[in-house]
Write a protein that holds these residues in place. Structure first.
Motif, PDB file in Angstrom:
ATOM      1  N   THR A 151      25.936  37.288  32.582  1.00 38.51           N
ATOM      2  CA  THR A 151      27.264  36.695  32.752  1.00 38.51           C
ATOM      3  C   THR A 151      28.170  37.703  33.453  1.00 38.51           C
ATOM      4  O   THR A 151      27.837  38.883  33.566  1.00 38.51           O
ATOM      5  N   HIS A 152      29.311  37.191  33.889  1.00 30.06           N
ATOM      6  CA  HIS A 152      30.386  38.007  34.452  1.00 30.06           C
ATOM      7  C   HIS A 152      31.687  37.508  33.826  1.00 30.06           C
ATOM      8  O   HIS A 152      31.802  36.330  33.495  1.00 30.06           O
ATOM      9  N   THR A 153      32.666  38.372  33.699  1.00 31.80           N
ATOM     10  CA  THR A 153      33.955  37.967  33.147  1.00 31.80           C
ATOM     11  C   THR A 153      34.650  36.959  34.066  1.00 31.80           C
ATOM     12  O   THR A 153      35.209  35.965  33.609  1.00 31.80           O
ATOM     13  N   HIS A 154      34.593  37.214  35.364  1.00 30.57           N
ATOM     14  CA  HIS A 154      35.291  36.378  36.333  1.00 30.57           C
ATOM     15  C   HIS A 154      34.307  35.548  37.151  1.00 30.57           C
ATOM     16  O   HIS A 154      33.154  35.927  37.332  1.00 30.57           O
ATOM     17  N   GLY A 155      34.795  34.438  37.675  1.00 30.26           N
ATOM     18  CA  GLY A 155      33.981  33.613  38.553  1.00 30.26           C
ATOM     19  C   GLY A 155      33.795  34.276  39.908  1.00 30.26           C
ATOM     20  O   GLY A 155      34.478  35.251  40.244  1.00 30.26           O
ATOM     21  N   TYR A 156      32.871  33.719  40.677  1.00 28.95           N
ATOM     22  CA  TYR A 156      32.663  34.220  42.033  1.00 28.95           C
ATOM     23  C   TYR A 156      32.148  33.115  42.945  1.00 28.95           C
ATOM     24  O   TYR A 156      31.626  32.104  42.498  1.00 28.95           O
ATOM     25  N   TYR A 158      29.316  28.202  43.651  1.00 28.37           N
ATOM     26  CA  TYR A 158      30.399  28.784  42.861  1.00 28.37           C
ATOM     27  C   TYR A 158      29.878  28.998  41.448  1.00 28.37           C
ATOM     28  O   TYR A 158      29.256  28.091  40.874  1.00 28.37           O
ATOM     29  N   GLN A 159      30.135  30.168  40.888  1.00 31.45           N
ATOM     30  CA  GLN A 159      29.719  30.479  39.523  1.00 31.45           C
ATOM     31  C   GLN A 159      30.952  30.766  38.675  1.00 31.45           C
ATOM     32  O   GLN A 159      31.639  31.760  38.909  1.00 31.45           O
ATOM     33  N   PRO A 160      31.262  29.904  37.681  1.00 30.71           N
ATOM     34  CA  PRO A 160      32.400  30.170  36.807  1.00 30.71           C
ATOM     35  C   PRO A 160      32.166  31.417  35.954  1.00 30.71           C
ATOM     36  O   PRO A 160      31.028  31.712  35.572  1.00 30.71           O
ATOM     37  N   GLY A 161      33.223  32.120  35.635  1.00 30.41           N
ATOM     38  CA  GLY A 161      33.133  33.273  34.758  1.00 30.41           C
ATOM     39  C   GLY A 161      32.692  32.877  33.357  1.00 30.41           C
ATOM     40  O   GLY A 161      32.971  31.776  32.890  1.00 30.41           O
ATOM     41  N   GLY A 162      31.962  33.781  32.685  1.00 29.06           N
ATOM     42  CA  GLY A 162      31.560  33.577  31.300  1.00 29.06           C
ATOM     43  C   GLY A 162      30.385  32.649  31.094  1.00 29.06           C
ATOM     44  O   GLY A 162      29.992  32.402  29.957  1.00 29.06           O
ATOM     45  N   LYS A 163      29.813  32.119  32.157  1.00 34.20           N
ATOM     46  CA  LYS A 163      28.707  31.159  32.031  1.00 34.20           C
ATOM     47  C   LYS A 163      27.380  31.864  32.333  1.00 34.20           C
ATOM     48  O   LYS A 163      27.217  32.479  33.378  1.00 34.20           O
ATOM     49  N   LEU A 164      26.424  31.747  31.414  1.00 34.86           N
ATOM     50  CA  LEU A 164      25.120  32.388  31.543  1.00 34.86           C
ATOM     51  C   LEU A 164      24.355  31.811  32.728  1.00 34.86           C
ATOM     52  O   LEU A 164      24.244  30.585  32.861  1.00 34.86           O
ATOM     53  N   HIS A 165      23.847  32.684  33.595  1.00 32.59           N
ATOM     54  CA  HIS A 165      23.148  32.235  34.802  1.00 32.59           C
ATOM     55  C   HIS A 165      22.184  33.305  35.299  1.00 32.59           C
ATOM     56  O   HIS A 165      22.161  34.424  34.800  1.00 32.59           O
ATOM     57  N   ASN A 166      21.395  32.937  36.293  1.00 32.31           N
ATOM     58  CA  ASN A 166      20.455  33.863  36.931  1.00 32.31           C
ATOM     59  C   ASN A 166      20.317  33.464  38.381  1.00 32.31           C
ATOM     60  O   ASN A 166      20.562  32.319  38.757  1.00 32.31           O
ATOM     61  N   LEU A 218      22.856  38.661  49.749  1.00 29.33           N
ATOM     62  CA  LEU A 218      23.883  37.725  49.294  1.00 29.33           C
ATOM     63  C   LEU A 218      25.263  38.317  49.556  1.00 29.33           C
ATOM     64  O   LEU A 218      25.458  39.522  49.442  1.00 29.33           O
ATOM     65  N   PHE A 219      26.218  37.450  49.868  1.00 29.90           N
ATOM     66  CA  PHE A 219      27.623  37.816  49.934  1.00 29.90           C
ATOM     67  C   PHE A 219      28.283  37.202  48.715  1.00 29.90           C
ATOM     68  O   PHE A 219      28.167  35.990  48.488  1.00 29.90           O
ATOM     69  N   ILE A 220      28.966  38.019  47.914  1.00 26.22           N
ATOM     70  CA  ILE A 220      29.642  37.552  46.706  1.00 26.22           C
ATOM     71  C   ILE A 220      31.110  37.944  46.778  1.00 26.22           C
ATOM     72  O   ILE A 220      31.441  39.108  47.000  1.00 26.22           O
ATOM     73  N   GLN A 221      32.008  36.955  46.592  1.00 31.02           N
ATOM     74  CA  GLN A 221      33.443  37.243  46.523  1.00 31.02           C
ATOM     75  C   GLN A 221      33.931  36.894  45.121  1.00 31.02           C
ATOM     76  O   GLN A 221      33.814  35.754  44.664  1.00 31.02           O
ATOM     77  N   TRP A 222      34.464  37.894  44.456  1.00 36.76           N
ATOM     78  CA  TRP A 222      34.874  37.778  43.058  1.00 36.76           C
ATOM     79  C   TRP A 222      36.297  37.266  42.918  1.00 36.76           C
ATOM     80  O   TRP A 222      37.127  37.496  43.778  1.00 36.76           O
ATOM     81  N   GLU A 223      36.566  36.626  41.773  1.00 36.88           N
ATOM     82  CA  GLU A 223      37.920  36.181  41.454  1.00 36.88           C
ATOM     83  C   GLU A 223      38.673  37.210  40.625  1.00 36.88           C
ATOM     84  O   GLU A 223      39.816  36.997  40.263  1.00 36.88           O
TER      85      GLU A 223
END
Length: 91
Positions: free
Chosen positions: A20-25, A56-64, A75-80
């Motif tokens: 997970t991440h605290t913020h979305g990206y 788009y990946q919301p913050g706090g949501k478990l993913h891989n 990959l290019f990732i832009q954080w919120e």
């Protein structure tokens, strides 16, 4: 506010780890291919993402994300918000 971003390179056939991440990206495949999936989905049921594909990946949501091809992937990732990473143990 300026949004932080990162360009990440992953090796061929890299399995990734649920996290997970605290913020979305916002994410996009630059080269190679990946699979992005959330808890409850399996790698087998999600489509392969190719250059130009976005998610788009919301913050706090478990993913891989995994990289099931024989070439490295960028990959290019832009954080919120500030970037962080919290791995979750595999069951």
């Amino acid at each position: 506010m300026k949004r932080p971003y990162v360009v990440m390179k992953f090796p061929a056939n890299f399995p990734g780890v649920m996290h997970t991440h605290t913020h979305g990206y916002h994410g996009m495949v630059v080269t190679g291919a990946s699979k992005h999936y959330v808890a409850g989905e399996s790698e087998a049921e999600v489509p392969l993402q190719n250059p130009g594909d976005y998610w788009y990946q919301p913050g706090g949501k478990l993913h891989n994300y995994s990289f099931p091809t024989d070439e490295p992937t960028v990959l290019f990732i832009q954080w919120e918000g500030p970037m962080d990473f919290f791995p979750h143990p595999q069951k």
